[in-house]
Design a protein around this motif. Structure first.
Motif, PDB file in Angstrom:
ATOM      1  N   LEU A  74       0.831  -1.194   0.000  1.00  0.00           N
ATOM      2  CA  LEU A  74       0.000   0.000   0.000  1.00  0.00           C
ATOM      3  C   LEU A  74       0.872   1.254   0.000  1.00  0.00           C
ATOM      4  O   LEU A  74       2.021   1.221   0.454  1.00  0.00           O
ATOM      5  CB  LEU A  74      -0.917   0.008   1.220  1.00  0.00           C
ATOM      6  N   PRO A  75       0.333   2.383  -0.472  1.00  0.00           N
ATOM      7  CA  PRO A  75       1.116   3.624  -0.448  1.00  0.00           C
ATOM      8  C   PRO A  75       1.647   3.973   0.937  1.00  0.00           C
ATOM      9  O   PRO A  75       2.784   4.445   1.082  1.00  0.00           O
ATOM     10  CB  PRO A  75       0.110   4.672  -0.949  1.00  0.00           C
ATOM     11  N   THR A 110       1.075  -2.098  -7.457  1.00  0.00           N
ATOM     12  CA  THR A 110      -0.027  -1.502  -8.187  1.00  0.00           C
ATOM     13  C   THR A 110       0.310  -0.059  -8.569  1.00  0.00           C
ATOM     14  O   THR A 110       1.169   0.579  -7.940  1.00  0.00           O
ATOM     15  CB  THR A 110      -1.300  -1.516  -7.329  1.00  0.00           C
ATOM     16  N   PRO A 111      -0.353   0.480  -9.587  1.00  0.00           N
ATOM     17  CA  PRO A 111      -0.086   1.865  -9.995  1.00  0.00           C
ATOM     18  C   PRO A 111      -0.237   2.872  -8.865  1.00  0.00           C
ATOM     19  O   PRO A 111       0.497   3.863  -8.810  1.00  0.00           O
ATOM     20  CB  PRO A 111      -1.111   2.105 -11.106  1.00  0.00           C
ATOM     21  N   LYS A 112      -1.182   2.644  -7.955  1.00  0.00           N
ATOM     22  CA  LYS A 112      -1.377   3.591  -6.844  1.00  0.00           C
ATOM     23  C   LYS A 112      -0.141   3.646  -5.947  1.00  0.00           C
ATOM     24  O   LYS A 112       0.286   4.724  -5.534  1.00  0.00           O
ATOM     25  CB  LYS A 112      -2.602   3.169  -6.024  1.00  0.00           C
ATOM     26  N   THR A 113       0.448   2.488  -5.659  1.00  0.00           N
ATOM     27  CA  THR A 113       1.649   2.459  -4.827  1.00  0.00           C
ATOM     28  C   THR A 113       2.850   3.003  -5.587  1.00  0.00           C
ATOM     29  O   THR A 113       3.684   3.717  -5.022  1.00  0.00           O
ATOM     30  CB  THR A 113       1.925   1.023  -4.347  1.00  0.00           C
ATOM     31  N   GLN A 114       2.953   2.674  -6.865  1.00  0.00           N
ATOM     32  CA  GLN A 114       4.024   3.240  -7.684  1.00  0.00           C
ATOM     33  C   GLN A 114       3.960   4.761  -7.671  1.00  0.00           C
ATOM     34  O   GLN A 114       4.994   5.438  -7.541  1.00  0.00           O
ATOM     35  CB  GLN A 114       3.909   2.733  -9.122  1.00  0.00           C
ATOM     36  N   SER A 115       2.754   5.305  -7.772  1.00  0.00           N
ATOM     37  CA  SER A 115       2.590   6.753  -7.807  1.00  0.00           C
ATOM     38  C   SER A 115       3.034   7.404  -6.502  1.00  0.00           C
ATOM     39  O   SER A 115       3.592   8.506  -6.512  1.00  0.00           O
ATOM     40  CB  SER A 115       1.131   7.117  -8.088  1.00  0.00           C
ATOM     41  N   ALA A 116       2.809   6.727  -5.379  1.00  0.00           N
ATOM     42  CA  ALA A 116       3.236   7.274  -4.087  1.00  0.00           C
ATOM     43  C   ALA A 116       4.756   7.416  -4.045  1.00  0.00           C
ATOM     44  O   ALA A 116       5.285   8.422  -3.565  1.00  0.00           O
ATOM     45  CB  ALA A 116       2.750   6.374  -2.953  1.00  0.00           C
ATOM     46  N   GLU A 119       5.873  10.168  -6.701  1.00  0.00           N
ATOM     47  CA  GLU A 119       5.598  11.526  -6.230  1.00  0.00           C
ATOM     48  C   GLU A 119       6.687  11.981  -5.261  1.00  0.00           C
ATOM     49  O   GLU A 119       7.152  13.124  -5.333  1.00  0.00           O
ATOM     50  CB  GLU A 119       4.230  11.578  -5.549  1.00  0.00           C
ATOM     51  N   TYR A 154       2.947  -4.528 -13.294  1.00  0.00           N
ATOM     52  CA  TYR A 154       2.258  -3.306 -13.707  1.00  0.00           C
ATOM     53  C   TYR A 154       3.311  -2.375 -14.302  1.00  0.00           C
ATOM     54  O   TYR A 154       3.961  -1.618 -13.569  1.00  0.00           O
ATOM     55  CB  TYR A 154       1.564  -2.632 -12.526  1.00  0.00           C
ATOM     56  N   GLN A 160       5.749   8.271 -15.599  1.00  0.00           N
ATOM     57  CA  GLN A 160       6.475   7.851 -14.408  1.00  0.00           C
ATOM     58  C   GLN A 160       7.899   7.411 -14.748  1.00  0.00           C
ATOM     59  O   GLN A 160       8.831   7.649 -13.981  1.00  0.00           O
ATOM     60  CB  GLN A 160       5.706   6.745 -13.699  1.00  0.00           C
TER      61      GLN A 160
END
Length: 302
Positions: A74-75, A110-116, A119, A154, A160
């Motif tokens: 998770l993020p 997952t993309p959400k965790t990658q994004s964290a 960022e 993913y 990114q």
């Protein structure tokens, strides 16, 4: 030669005694660190990507954390979270709060965790419940991925991927190195006392760049935009990353000016993940490296 340059040379030597036969990989990693960017290490399992990241942190005296990316990560597992303690919420830092962060198998999250993570790479900080927490400096993310295994992954989107200054290809070592690998245990790197990467970054930015070199970068960007085999060319951020990496290579070589070989040597790690092939080009077996080399032949003197 400045004191920090001497220390970087000692760091390069120490890392070469840990990861045998990968001198070019080590040089590109050091150049990325000096330029203040992040690196994506791409290679098959067992080639020493994790070993190199850990050895770099140990030898440079920087704090180090490793995050094993999995689909259930998770993020908050990366950035940290608030917990209730003695009746009030207290922020507990995640593993991103280190100077060298290894994001192992980044394309499995997952993309959400990658994004964290990405960022944090871009902003050099994380925001939790409206409060911003700065990350330590220097801050370097080393992400790894397997170029062949696609099941359960993913892939990083183009925007990114662009957050990484360099994509460093870790290939199998030359045959002459195999006996050394099989017969000799890698040495534990001795810390390089007093190494100041921030000072090295400031000094590398003073490398002199000629007007023809700047024009060559601009011409390469223009030709890439017109290249029929590419669906995405070179952005201004990519061009600046290429220049910064080339200046870092010149600095590590002990020169105060940029030459054409610096730009050539920095081109593939800085551009290979930014220039995206069309589907037709992929079907024809064309490789990005070939496109880069062709562009350089058309924009730079021999």
């Amino acid at each position: 030669m400045s004191q920090v340059r001497v220390q970087l040379s000692a760091l390069q030597t120490a890392l070469s005694q840990v990861l045998f036969g990968q001198e070019q990989v080590i040089l590109e990693l050091l150049a990325t660190a000096v330029a203040g960017g992040h690196a994506l290490l791409e290679g098959l399992p067992g080639l020493g990507k994790t070993l190199l990241a850990k050895a770099f942190a140990e030898a440079s005296g920087l704090s180090y954390r490793r995050i094993q990316f999995t689909p259930d990560l998770l993020p908050a597992d990366v950035t940290g979270t608030e917990i209730l303690e003695d009746g009030q919420f207290v922020f507990r830092q995640g593993p991103i709060f280190a100077q060298v962060v290894l994001a192992d198998e980044i394309n499995r999250a997952t993309p959400k965790t990658q994004s964290a993570l990405l960022e944090a790479m871009q902003e050099r900080g994380v925001t939790v419940s409206g409060v911003r927490y700065a990350l330590p400096e220097p801050f370097l993310v080393l992400a790894t991925q397997n170029p062949l295994e696609l099941e359960g992954t993913y892939p990083l989107p183009e925007a990114q991927l662009d957050r990484f200054m360099a994509k460093i290809s870790v290939l199998a070592p030359p045959r002459a190195t195999w006996i050394q690998i099989l017969s000799q245990e890698p040495a534990r790197p001795e810390p390089v006392t007093g190494l100041d990467l921030l000072l090295a970054r400031a000094e590398s930015q003073q490398v002199v760049v000629s007007q023809p070199a700047l024009e060559a970068i601009a011409n390469t960007a223009q030709l890439a935009a017109e290249e029929k085999h590419l669906r995405m060319g070179l952005s201004p951020r990519g061009a600046k990353a290429w220049l910064a990496l080339a200046k870092a290579l010149a600095y590590l070589a002990g020169r105060a000016h940029l030459d054409w070989n610096d730009l050539r040597n920095a081109a593939v790690p800085a551009l290979s993940h930014r220039l995206l092939l069309t589907e037709e080009a992929q079907f024809e077996g064309i490789q990005v490296k070939q496109i880069v080399q062709d562009l350089l032949r058309r924009t730079m003197p021999k």
